[in-house]
Scaffold this motif. Structure first.
Motif, PDB file in Angstrom:
ATOM      1  N   PRO A  38      -3.414  -0.855  -4.711  1.00 27.06           N
ATOM      2  CA  PRO A  38      -2.883  -1.687  -3.567  1.00 27.06           C
ATOM      3  C   PRO A  38      -2.732  -3.302  -3.934  1.00 27.06           C
ATOM      4  N   TRP A  74      -3.757   8.306  -1.865  1.00 23.76           N
ATOM      5  CA  TRP A  74      -3.376   6.944  -1.984  1.00 23.76           C
ATOM      6  C   TRP A  74      -2.592   6.527  -3.626  1.00 23.76           C
ATOM      7  N   LEU A 113       0.866  -1.158  -0.105  1.00 26.25           N
ATOM      8  CA  LEU A 113       0.058  -0.074   0.104  1.00 26.25           C
ATOM      9  C   LEU A 113       0.918   1.064   0.088  1.00 26.25           C
ATOM     10  N   GLY A 149       1.087   5.503  -0.377  1.00 25.22           N
ATOM     11  CA  GLY A 149       0.358   6.951  -0.181  1.00 25.22           C
ATOM     12  C   GLY A 149       1.362   8.228  -0.162  1.00 25.22           C
ATOM     13  N   GLN A 182      -5.596   1.485   5.600  1.00 22.41           N
ATOM     14  CA  GLN A 182      -5.810   2.811   5.457  1.00 22.41           C
ATOM     15  C   GLN A 182      -6.524   3.490   6.561  1.00 22.41           C
TER      16      GLN A 182
END
Length: 395
Positions: free
Chosen positions: A310, A306, A189, A191, A276
């Motif tokens: 993911p 983001w 993930l 961001g 998240q």
């Protein structure tokens, strides 16, 4: 017509194709030429998406009555970098002192070459397997992974294709063949957090609001405390700050904005959604911290975006697949491989939505490096492992 039973010869043909992502470079054509004598039906769909280059892929199927085994991989390779730094030309497939040199030798044209040789030996020695074998090969694994495996799987599934198991030929062994089978992967993930301040002169900080101070507060909250301590099957979740950007060339100006990008490799303690939410909560709480912002009582103003699609964490639990591959590795090498979920992401993250998947291939010590190379002995050993696995899995 002779069958492609020699993995070194197969690999040399593939290395000589300059298939740097997203170029096909002749690699899929070379692979198709190896598969046709084995009786494969071959298709080469091209997928597109706005803002990304078109990518040619290959789907080959050897049909039979019985279970369906998929072998997945990619013929695209990363750029060679400084060609002058190579002691052997990156696309000549030179063999010297027991090694074959070339871009893609281990990541992962070598794995493809060995699987084709293994299957050719199965056919040569006993006829077609008792079932179906397909090769799902992309030219987009080293790139954005948009017009490759994910779309090729969807394309094949819509045509009625189903698979009972999949083997990905990525280089999984850290030191020697037989060390490791990958039975899952951590999720990923990414961001970017951006802090908005007020530009001003460094000599008059009370007239400005330095976003770097606020960004440091937020990053500290992301890094500590640690997200978890690991689970039975996965190592601890890890967050890394991968860039910090201000875009300010002047030493006497307080900038207006500061941003940082991060990536998290997470275990099965989390889903994408729960992780998240945790990141949002940490940033919201830290935004109230004014320790680094003298004279400022209002919360830090930030934005969180983001990045990239993911990847979910996954773990394969399939005794038939893992057992057959482990037994094959042990029979050929004398070593029982460890079952691991370490490392980065691979196209297995897409395949796991369709069937159980594991990864096993060459030793990865030189992948993406100058003078990428593979031991010729390893090519033969991996071919023997794959051959035994094919026989045992279908049996």
């Amino acid at each position: 017509m002779s069958l492609p039973v020699d993995p070194a010869q197969n690999l040399a043909a593939l290395i000589r194709c300059q298939s740097v992502t997203p170029a096909e470079g002749g690699a899929l054509t070379a692979l198709a030429a190896m598969l046709e004598p084995l009786g494969f039906a071959i298709e080469r769909p091209v997928f597109s998406e706005a803002g990304t280059p078109d990518v040619e892929n290959l789907y080959a199927r050897l049909s039979g009555n019985g279970p369906h085994l998929m072998f997945a991989g990619h013929t695209d390779v990363v750029p060679v970098g400084d060609v002058a730094a190579w002691t052997h030309p990156p696309f000549k497939a030179e063999a010297r002192d027991g090694f074959m040199y070339g871009r893609g030798a281990v990541d992962m044209k070598g794995g493809i070459a060995c699987f084709v040789a293994a299957l050719a030996r199965v056919v040569e020695r006993g006829g077609k397997p008792r079932g179906s074998v397909s090769l799902l090969i992309t030219g987009d694994e080293e790139g954005p992974a948009i017009n490759g495996t994910v779309k090729l799987l969807d394309w094949a599934a819509k045509r009625g294709e189903t698979w009972d198991a999949a083997l990905v030929g990525e280089p999984t062994n850290p030191q020697a063949l037989g060390d490791m089978i990958k039975i899952g992967r951590r999720g990923s993930l990414s961001g970017t957090v951006t802090v908005n301040g007020r530009q001003g002169h460094v000599a008059y900080p009370h007239l400005a609001d330095n976003p770097v101070r606020g960004l440091l507060t937020l990053l500290d909250a992301l890094l500590l405390p640690h997200l978890d301590s690991g689970t039975q099957d996965f190592q601890p979740t890890n967050l890394e700050i991968t860039s910090v950007d201000v875009g300010n060339p002047a030493t006497n100006v307080i900038p207006a904005r500061a941003s940082a990008t991060f990536n998290i490799r997470f275990n099965d303690s989390w889903t994408v959604e729960s992780l998240q939410a945790e990141i949002h909560n940490r940033l919201d709480r830290a935004a109230e911290d004014t320790r680094y912002r003298a004279g400022r009582s209002e919360p830090i103003e930030f934005e969180l975006a983001w990045r990239d699609p993911p990847s979910e964490v996954f773990l394969t639990r399939n005794d038939r697949l893992i057992g057959a591959l482990s037994a094959s590795v042990e029979a050929v090498t004398g070593k029982r491989p460890s079952l691991s979920t370490s490392g980065g992401t691979s196209d297995a993250r897409f395949i796991k939505n369709y069937c159980p998947v594991v990864e096993f291939g060459l030793v990865g010590q030189t992948m993406h490096m100058v003078d990428e190379r593979v031991a010729l002995a390893d090519l033969e050993t991996l071919t023997q492992i794959y051959e035994r696995f094919i026989r045992d899995w279908f049996a």
